[in-house]
Structure formats: structure tokens, C-alpha cells
Motif scaffolding. Structure first.
Motif, PDB file in Angstrom:
ATOM      1  N   SER A  91     -55.874 -28.911  29.861  1.00 56.50           N
ATOM      2  CA  SER A  91     -56.852 -28.927  28.836  1.00 56.50           C
ATOM      3  C   SER A  91     -56.691 -29.467  27.530  1.00 56.50           C
ATOM      4  O   SER A  91     -57.255 -29.787  26.804  1.00 56.50           O
ATOM      5  N   GLY A  92     -55.375 -29.212  27.217  1.00 55.02           N
ATOM      6  CA  GLY A  92     -54.924 -29.487  25.768  1.00 55.02           C
ATOM      7  C   GLY A  92     -55.054 -30.875  25.423  1.00 55.02           C
ATOM      8  O   GLY A  92     -55.566 -31.390  24.497  1.00 55.02           O
ATOM      9  N   VAL A  93     -54.757 -31.918  26.668  1.00 56.24           N
ATOM     10  CA  VAL A  93     -54.886 -33.067  26.039  1.00 56.24           C
ATOM     11  C   VAL A  93     -56.133 -33.695  26.250  1.00 56.24           C
ATOM     12  O   VAL A  93     -56.712 -34.392  25.367  1.00 56.24           O
ATOM     13  N   ALA A  94     -57.244 -32.887  27.107  1.00 57.01           N
ATOM     14  CA  ALA A  94     -58.441 -33.365  26.953  1.00 57.01           C
ATOM     15  C   ALA A  94     -58.958 -32.895  25.589  1.00 57.01           C
ATOM     16  O   ALA A  94     -60.097 -33.465  25.037  1.00 57.01           O
ATOM     17  N   ASP A  95     -58.733 -31.543  25.287  1.00 57.27           N
ATOM     18  CA  ASP A  95     -59.229 -31.221  24.136  1.00 57.27           C
ATOM     19  C   ASP A  95     -58.948 -32.042  22.671  1.00 57.27           C
ATOM     20  O   ASP A  95     -59.638 -32.347  21.869  1.00 57.27           O
ATOM     21  N   LEU A  96     -57.561 -32.807  22.834  1.00 59.53           N
ATOM     22  CA  LEU A  96     -57.125 -33.652  22.015  1.00 59.53           C
ATOM     23  C   LEU A  96     -58.065 -35.016  22.000  1.00 59.53           C
ATOM     24  O   LEU A  96     -58.372 -35.439  20.701  1.00 59.53           O
ATOM     25  N   HIS A  97     -58.540 -35.189  23.259  1.00 55.32           N
ATOM     26  CA  HIS A  97     -59.148 -36.499  23.186  1.00 55.32           C
ATOM     27  C   HIS A  97     -60.503 -36.493  22.635  1.00 55.32           C
ATOM     28  O   HIS A  97     -61.234 -37.321  22.326  1.00 55.32           O
ATOM     29  N   ALA A  98     -61.100 -34.993  22.680  1.00 60.71           N
ATOM     30  CA  ALA A  98     -62.221 -34.725  22.122  1.00 60.71           C
ATOM     31  C   ALA A  98     -62.703 -35.229  20.618  1.00 60.71           C
ATOM     32  O   ALA A  98     -63.623 -35.124  20.173  1.00 60.71           O
ATOM     33  N   GLN A  99     -61.496 -35.136  19.938  1.00 61.43           N
ATOM     34  CA  GLN A  99     -61.514 -35.653  18.658  1.00 61.43           C
ATOM     35  C   GLN A  99     -61.080 -36.957  18.237  1.00 61.43           C
ATOM     36  O   GLN A  99     -60.206 -37.696  18.923  1.00 61.43           O
ATOM     37  N   VAL A 100     -61.752 -37.704  17.353  1.00 63.35           N
ATOM     38  CA  VAL A 100     -61.316 -38.925  16.848  1.00 63.35           C
ATOM     39  C   VAL A 100     -60.052 -38.783  15.949  1.00 63.35           C
ATOM     40  O   VAL A 100     -59.626 -37.595  15.579  1.00 63.35           O
ATOM     41  N   ARG A 101     -59.088 -39.769  16.124  1.00 62.20           N
ATOM     42  CA  ARG A 101     -57.834 -39.339  15.210  1.00 62.20           C
ATOM     43  C   ARG A 101     -58.267 -39.239  13.949  1.00 62.20           C
ATOM     44  O   ARG A 101     -58.951 -39.663  13.330  1.00 62.20           O
ATOM     45  N   GLN A 102     -57.552 -38.176  13.391  1.00 63.96           N
ATOM     46  CA  GLN A 102     -57.791 -37.661  11.991  1.00 63.96           C
ATOM     47  C   GLN A 102     -57.643 -38.728  11.042  1.00 63.96           C
ATOM     48  O   GLN A 102     -58.480 -38.645  10.128  1.00 63.96           O
ATOM     49  N   ASP A 103     -56.630 -39.524  11.051  1.00 66.66           N
ATOM     50  CA  ASP A 103     -56.459 -40.406   9.789  1.00 66.66           C
ATOM     51  C   ASP A 103     -57.721 -41.559  10.048  1.00 66.66           C
ATOM     52  O   ASP A 103     -57.905 -42.125   9.031  1.00 66.66           O
ATOM     53  N   ILE A 104     -58.230 -41.827  11.256  1.00 62.28           N
ATOM     54  CA  ILE A 104     -59.552 -42.857  11.285  1.00 62.28           C
ATOM     55  C   ILE A 104     -60.677 -42.195  10.575  1.00 62.28           C
ATOM     56  O   ILE A 104     -61.398 -42.587   9.932  1.00 62.28           O
TER      57      ILE A 104
ATOM     58  N   ILE B 218     -68.556 -48.070  25.247  1.00 68.44           N
ATOM     59  CA  ILE B 218     -68.767 -48.353  23.946  1.00 68.44           C
ATOM     60  C   ILE B 218     -69.619 -47.477  23.136  1.00 68.44           C
ATOM     61  O   ILE B 218     -69.453 -47.069  22.140  1.00 68.44           O
ATOM     62  N   ALA B 219     -70.849 -47.236  23.905  1.00 75.29           N
ATOM     63  CA  ALA B 219     -71.791 -46.355  23.266  1.00 75.29           C
ATOM     64  C   ALA B 219     -71.387 -45.033  22.835  1.00 75.29           C
ATOM     65  O   ALA B 219     -71.675 -44.266  21.863  1.00 75.29           O
ATOM     66  N   ALA B 220     -70.543 -44.474  23.733  1.00 74.00           N
ATOM     67  CA  ALA B 220     -70.034 -42.859  23.807  1.00 74.00           C
ATOM     68  C   ALA B 220     -68.983 -42.894  22.436  1.00 74.00           C
ATOM     69  O   ALA B 220     -68.906 -42.053  22.070  1.00 74.00           O
ATOM     70  N   ALA B 221     -68.005 -44.221  22.628  1.00 77.79           N
ATOM     71  CA  ALA B 221     -67.001 -43.863  21.601  1.00 77.79           C
ATOM     72  C   ALA B 221     -67.458 -44.347  20.251  1.00 77.79           C
ATOM     73  O   ALA B 221     -67.105 -43.469  19.234  1.00 77.79           O
ATOM     74  N   MET B 222     -68.596 -45.345  20.143  1.00 78.57           N
ATOM     75  CA  MET B 222     -68.926 -45.372  18.711  1.00 78.57           C
ATOM     76  C   MET B 222     -69.777 -44.233  18.200  1.00 78.57           C
ATOM     77  O   MET B 222     -69.971 -43.744  16.965  1.00 78.57           O
TER      78      MET B 222
ATOM     79  N   CYS C 140     -59.456 -49.020  20.584  1.00 77.46           N
ATOM     80  CA  CYS C 140     -59.667 -49.892  19.390  1.00 77.46           C
ATOM     81  C   CYS C 140     -60.685 -49.075  18.579  1.00 77.46           C
ATOM     82  O   CYS C 140     -60.746 -49.011  17.311  1.00 77.46           O
ATOM     83  N   VAL C 141     -61.567 -48.165  19.130  1.00 75.47           N
ATOM     84  CA  VAL C 141     -62.390 -47.513  18.514  1.00 75.47           C
ATOM     85  C   VAL C 141     -61.935 -45.874  17.957  1.00 75.47           C
ATOM     86  O   VAL C 141     -62.210 -45.823  16.764  1.00 75.47           O
ATOM     87  N   LEU C 142     -61.529 -45.360  19.015  1.00 72.04           N
ATOM     88  CA  LEU C 142     -60.905 -43.989  18.523  1.00 72.04           C
ATOM     89  C   LEU C 142     -59.402 -43.860  18.333  1.00 72.04           C
ATOM     90  O   LEU C 142     -58.865 -42.782  17.861  1.00 72.04           O
ATOM     91  N   GLY C 143     -58.800 -44.718  18.644  1.00 73.63           N
ATOM     92  CA  GLY C 143     -57.454 -45.093  17.946  1.00 73.63           C
ATOM     93  C   GLY C 143     -56.379 -44.104  19.290  1.00 73.63           C
ATOM     94  O   GLY C 143     -55.284 -44.310  19.224  1.00 73.63           O
ATOM     95  N   GLN C 144     -56.894 -43.947  20.321  1.00 75.80           N
ATOM     96  CA  GLN C 144     -56.152 -43.395  21.437  1.00 75.80           C
ATOM     97  C   GLN C 144     -56.979 -43.259  22.747  1.00 75.80           C
ATOM     98  O   GLN C 144     -57.960 -43.615  22.956  1.00 75.80           O
ATOM     99  N   THR C 145     -56.192 -43.035  23.930  1.00 77.91           N
ATOM    100  CA  THR C 145     -56.822 -43.178  25.281  1.00 77.91           C
ATOM    101  C   THR C 145     -56.429 -42.024  26.304  1.00 77.91           C
ATOM    102  O   THR C 145     -55.962 -42.280  27.181  1.00 77.91           O
ATOM    103  N   LEU C 146     -56.497 -40.867  25.551  1.00 76.91           N
ATOM    104  CA  LEU C 146     -55.988 -39.656  26.246  1.00 76.91           C
ATOM    105  C   LEU C 146     -56.773 -39.275  27.376  1.00 76.91           C
ATOM    106  O   LEU C 146     -56.503 -38.483  28.208  1.00 76.91           O
ATOM    107  N   SER C 147     -58.295 -39.763  27.465  1.00 73.05           N
ATOM    108  CA  SER C 147     -59.131 -39.439  28.383  1.00 73.05           C
ATOM    109  C   SER C 147     -58.422 -39.926  29.809  1.00 73.05           C
ATOM    110  O   SER C 147     -58.353 -39.162  30.757  1.00 73.05           O
ATOM    111  N   SER C 148     -58.100 -41.136  29.788  1.00 73.07           N
ATOM    112  CA  SER C 148     -57.638 -41.813  30.970  1.00 73.07           C
ATOM    113  C   SER C 148     -56.068 -41.202  31.332  1.00 73.07           C
ATOM    114  O   SER C 148     -55.903 -40.931  32.553  1.00 73.07           O
TER     115      SER C 148
END
Length: 542
Positions: free
Chosen positions: A329-342, A86-90, A312-320
Motif C-alpha cells: 500500500s505504500g506505493v499506492a499511497d504515494l501515487h495518491a499524491q501529485v508529485r510535491q514539486d509539481i 485524463i479526466a481523473a489525472a487532471m 505527463c500530468v502527475l509526474g509519475q506512474t506508480l499506479s500501474s
């Protein structure tokens, strides 16, 4: 200050209203609203929750729905302290907005005074608030709690009013009688309305069903947090005991309570110290554990909770997903960003709050503006600059075939600002001058005459007979090129409206090439080439 309106007998600043039309009192600007509330002078920090049960969680949420927010927000703060996911996602979601570039722009159709106020306000905010990015992170706590309040303490520096910003704990606030707005809790217990020009109050979502308490994401994260806490505790207990053999002590029917106690003490000592004493007539049996020790049920519950939090917080679960599927690494790089619409929604809502509660008070107090609707507004730049290398390769090709590309459009696509005044710019002219200078230096080093080199470099080449023949053969080339250019311009305009990238634009142009009316132009070019070659042959023969 002659720029500030005068005060009446009640200390009301004439002509200065907040964004809701409430008058501003000068005395209230000199002292923060919380300065005279004793309960906030030495706030009590509740310890972290030792044991959290579903019953206690339900009671805290119900109390918040009834108007008492303190217990709920202490629970939310404890969730941030105890759950790393929770702390990291927020924090990730907050920093996605806080690191965006921002500027203050005047209203549409602004006059000279409004433009000057916008420029001065941006200069004042950038110079006067050193930790604005930290304040943005504090305000983004509203995503979880439903609101975040930062108190403004106004200071006079010379002729200017400057704001000092202080984030305040969520437990300091309650709800009004209608449960639709927030109130600052005071010593009376009834609460006070928030002063105009005294607070930056960020509420990113409308109160659900009329309840302020239900506006944050933590309401949805409470139960995943509770279930995860139980799963983590059970898994820790499992790891503590897994691998240890079961020790069973047996006593006879005639054993007394004292004998049973001595046997239990022996069993416990044997399990932990591998040493024990016991009467001869008593027996001990040691059973070895058989079975898997991977703790799969506990870990599955923990993984489910983490995915629910990330979704709930970031809009996706690509890390898991990246961890379990072994994707690159493309998936991991994408997860490093909050979804753009959010991220864009957070930036838009936060900018509106800062415009209303910070920018407007600054310009109203310092520049005498009277209409909040004509005040400057803070804007976050959420645009994504295009790949410069792709456009650097594509634009010369497009221009070389006669496509009229507006310089302003290309600069906007690449995120390059327009030069101001006589500001030096990089360009082909500068590159050509540098090339000419390099050639001149090399010629001088070789012993050539500097004056002749300069004269040759500055004298344009004169057209010869071959150029005249080619020009005559292509005399009517412009009518042939115009339909091709118009068709390609239409394709570019359509790509701009669709927000297409450079690669997509090139693909569209490639698909359209067979349809372009280029037959007549190709024939004319062929004739010109034939004339040039014939002239070249005759020149060699002559």
C-alpha cells in the motif's frame, strides 16, 4: 463612496491602475465585458467528436498555430469527456492545489494601512466568494489548455465592491495579431483585449516558441489519446467477435448473383441466430477458432497510453507499477499524491495570478491603495507539518540534556500557530493545576483537612543537607556543560538548514555523542553521586 477616487469626464478612476498600469473606468466595472457580445449570449455547444482521425487532429493543431483556437480547444474538451484517465489525472492535480490552505499577507515592511488592507481583503474574499475552491479548480484547467479565463462581475454591497466570478469556455478566445496574447472573440471576428479588473487570466506556462496555442499539456497528450482511442475500438471489436466460429459458404460455378446473396444471408443468419435456410446444392463450413483471446496487443497499447498520460500530468506512474508488481500500500499511497514539486509550482503560479488579477483589484477598489507593488499577496501554504508524535518524543529528550531549543522553531516545525492575545493555551501549567486539583479532591474524599492539603500543595519543599552537598559538588557544572550545549546547538542549526526530520536530527546527535567533551562532566556527576550516597548511608546509620 468617499474612500474611492473621483472620476474625470471620461469615467476614469483617478489613481487606480491595474497590475500593468492601465487605468480603470468605473462604467466598465458595472457590466461584464461579455454581456454585450451576442455570440456569447447563447453559446453553441459542439457535439462530441464521432470519429477522430490523425489527419483531423493534425489539421486542428495546425489551425491553432495559425491563430484559430476554437477547434483545438473543442478537441481538448472532448479528450476530457472521453478519456477517464485524463479526466481523473487532471482533477487530481487541480484538487491538490485547491485543497491547500491559503492566506493573504501584506508586503515586506508593510505599514499600518497596508497591514489593515491585507486583513480586510482576506476577510472580504472569504466572506464574499463562497465557491473559491471551485474557481481554483476551474483555473487549473489551464494546465491542459494552456490558459483559463474567469470573468469578474463587480457588485456593490454597501460601501464595498465584491467580485462575482464566472469561468468562461476556452472557445470564446482567440489570439492577438502577434500571437503572444489572448483576445475575447466578438461579433466582428477581430477580438477584443481583456479589460483591466475584468478577468482572472491564468497562464501557467510561457507560450512555447511565441505561440499561445502551444502552452498546455494537452498538446502532448493528443497523440496518446488518439492511439488509445484506436486501441480501445479495436479491442471492443475483438471482444465482440472472439469465440464466434468462422462460417464459410460455398456455391457452385453456375450460381447466380441471387444465389450468392441468399447464401450470404444464410451465413449471417447462422452466425447470429443459429438458424438459416439455403439451397441443397450449397455448402456451409464452420471453422472453430484456435488461439489466445487475451487481447494482449490492444491492452499493451492502452497501458502505454495511460502511463504516458499519468507521467505527463502527475509526474509519475506508480499506479500501474503497483498493479503489475504487487507492491504494498505504500506505493499506492504515494501515487495518491501529485508529485510535491509539481503541486508547489502550480500553487506558486496560481497564487501570483490571483494576487495580480483578484487581490489587487479588491484592495485597489475598496481600500484606495495605488501601487500594485505594495499590495497584499495571496500565499498557499505548501509546507508539510512534521510528525507530532516523533517530535513529542524527541524534544523532551533534547531539552533534558540541556539543548536550548527555541520555542518558535519547534512551533514552526509542528505547524502550531502562535497564540493571539490572552487566548487560552494548553501547557504544563494547566496540566499541573489539574493534577493538584485531582489530588486535593481525593484527599478530601479520604477525610483529610482541606486547608492542610492546600497549604502543603502551595508550599515548596525546603532543601535539606543532602541537597546542599550535591549542590556543592556541582558548583562549577555550567562551564562543563557549555561546550556540550554549543556543539549540540550547532548540530541542530545545521539540521534546520538542511530541512532534516526529527529522526534524522536524533541520528546526527547520536553519531556526535562520542565526540562531545563530556569526560569532566561525567567525573563531576560521579563525585556528586558518591557524596549523595555517602550522605545517605551516614543518615541511615545516624
Amino acid at each position: 463612496d468617499p474612500r474611492l477616487p473621483s472620476c474625470d469626464c471620461d469615467g476614469v478612476l483617478h489613481m487606480i491602475l491595474d497590475a500593468y498600469g492601465q487605468p480603470i473606468r468605473q462604467a466598465e466595472l458595472k457590466e461584464p465585458q461579455t454581456a454585450r457580445i451576442a455570440r456569447h449570449a447563447r453559446p453553441w455547444i459542439d457535439p462530441a467528436l464521432v470519429k477522430l482521425t490523425p489527419r483531423e487532429v493534425a489539421q486542428r493543431l495546425a489551425a491553432a498555430d495559425d491563430g484559430d483556437l476554437s477547434a483545438q480547444h473543442r478537441l481538448f474538451a472532448d479528450m476530457e469527456d472521453r478519456d477517464a484517465t485524463i479526466a481523473a489525472a487532471m482533477q487530481q492535480r487541480a484538487l491538490a492545489v485547491a485543497r491547500l490552505p491559503w492566506h493573504i499577507e501584506p508586503p515586506p515592511g508593510a505599514d499600518a494601512k497596508e497591514k489593515k488592507a491585507a486583513e480586510a481583503a482576506e476577510e472580504l474574499i472569504r466572506a464574499g466568494i463562497d465557491a473559491l475552491e471551485d474557481v481554483l479548480v476551474d483555473l487549473m484547467a489551464a494546465v491542459g489548455h494552456g490558459f483559463a479565463a474567469v470573468e469578474i462581475a463587480w457588485q456593490r454591497q454597501g460601501d464595498a465592491w465584491l467580485p462575482d466570478l464566472y469561468p468562461r469556455p476556452h472557445e470564446w478566445f482567440g489570439v492577438s495579431d502577434d500571437r503572444r496574447s489572448l483576445a475575447l472573440l466578438d461579433d466582428s471576428g477581430r477580438g477584443q483585449g481583456l479589460r483591466p479588473f475584468g478577468w482572472v487570466l491564468y497562464q501557467p506556462r510561457r507560450p512555447k516558441a511565441g505561440y499561445v496555442a502551444r502552452g498546455g499539456l494537452y498538446r502532448a497528450l493528443v497523440w496518446p489519446f488518439v492511439y488509445k482511442a484506436y486501441a480501445v475500438g479495436d479491442f471492443a471489436e475483438f471482444l465482440e467477435t472472439y469465440g464466434l466460429p468462422f462460417v464459410v459458404g460455398k456455391y457452385g460455378r453456375e450460381a447466380t448473383e441471387e444465389d450468392k446473396t441468399r447464401l450470404l444471408s444464410a451465413v449471417a443468419s447462422l452466425a447470429h441466430d443459429a438458424r438459416a435456410i439455403m439451397p441443397l446444392e450449397m455448402q456451409l463450413e464452420i471453422h472453430k477458432i484456435a488461439g489466445s483471446g487475451d487481447g494482449a496487443p490492444h491492452l499493451k497499447m492502452i497501458a502505454w497510453a495511460d502511463e504516458a498520460i499519468a507521467r505527463c500530468v502527475l509526474g509519475q506512474t506508480l499506479s500501474s507499477e503497483a498493479k503489475s508488481t504487487g507492491l504494498g500500500s505504500g506505493v499506492a499511497d504515494l501515487h495518491a499524491q501529485v508529485r510535491q514539486d509539481i503541486r508547489d509550482a502550480d500553487a506558486r503560479q496560481l497564487a501570483a495570478t490571483l494576487t495580480r488579477d483578484l487581490i489587487w483589484p479588491v484592495v485597489a477598489l475598496n481600500f484606495g491603495l495605488a501601487d500594485p507593488r505594495r499590495g497584499p499577496r495571496l500565499v498557499f501554504d505548501t509546507s508539510e507539518p512534521e510528525d507530532v508524535s516523533t517530535w513529542a518524543e524527541a524534544l523532551p529528550k533534547l531539552v533534558s540534556i540541556g539543548l536550548p531549543v527555541p520555542a518558535r522553531w519547534a512551533a514552526e516545525k509542528l505547524g502550531i500557530p502562535a497564540p493571539e492575545g490572552d487566548e487560552p493555551v494548553l501547557g504544563a501549567a494547566a496540566a499541573s493545576a489539574q493534577t493538584a486539583q485531582t489530588a486535593q479532591t481525593a484527599a478530601l474524599a479520604a477525610g483529610d483537612d482541606a486547608q492542610r492539603v492546600t497549604q502543603n500543595a502551595s508550599t515548596p519543599p525546603q532543601p535539606d543537607a543532602l541537597d546542599a552537598l550535591v549542590e556543592e559538588a556541582l558548583a562549577d557544572w555550567q562551564p562543563l556543560v557549555e561546550p556540550i550545549a554549543e556543539r549540540m546547538q550547532a548540530i541542530v542549526d545545521e539540521a534546520v538548514r538542511d530541512g532534516a526530520t526529527a529522526a534524522e536530527l536524533i541520528e546526527r546527535l547520536t553519531r556526535a555523542l562520542p565526540e562531545l567533551p563530556a569526560e569532566r562532566l561525567a567525573g563531576q556527576l560521579a563525585r556528586a553521586q558518591f557524596v549523595a550516597r555517602v550522605a545517605g548511608v551516614e543518615g541511615r546509620d545516624g
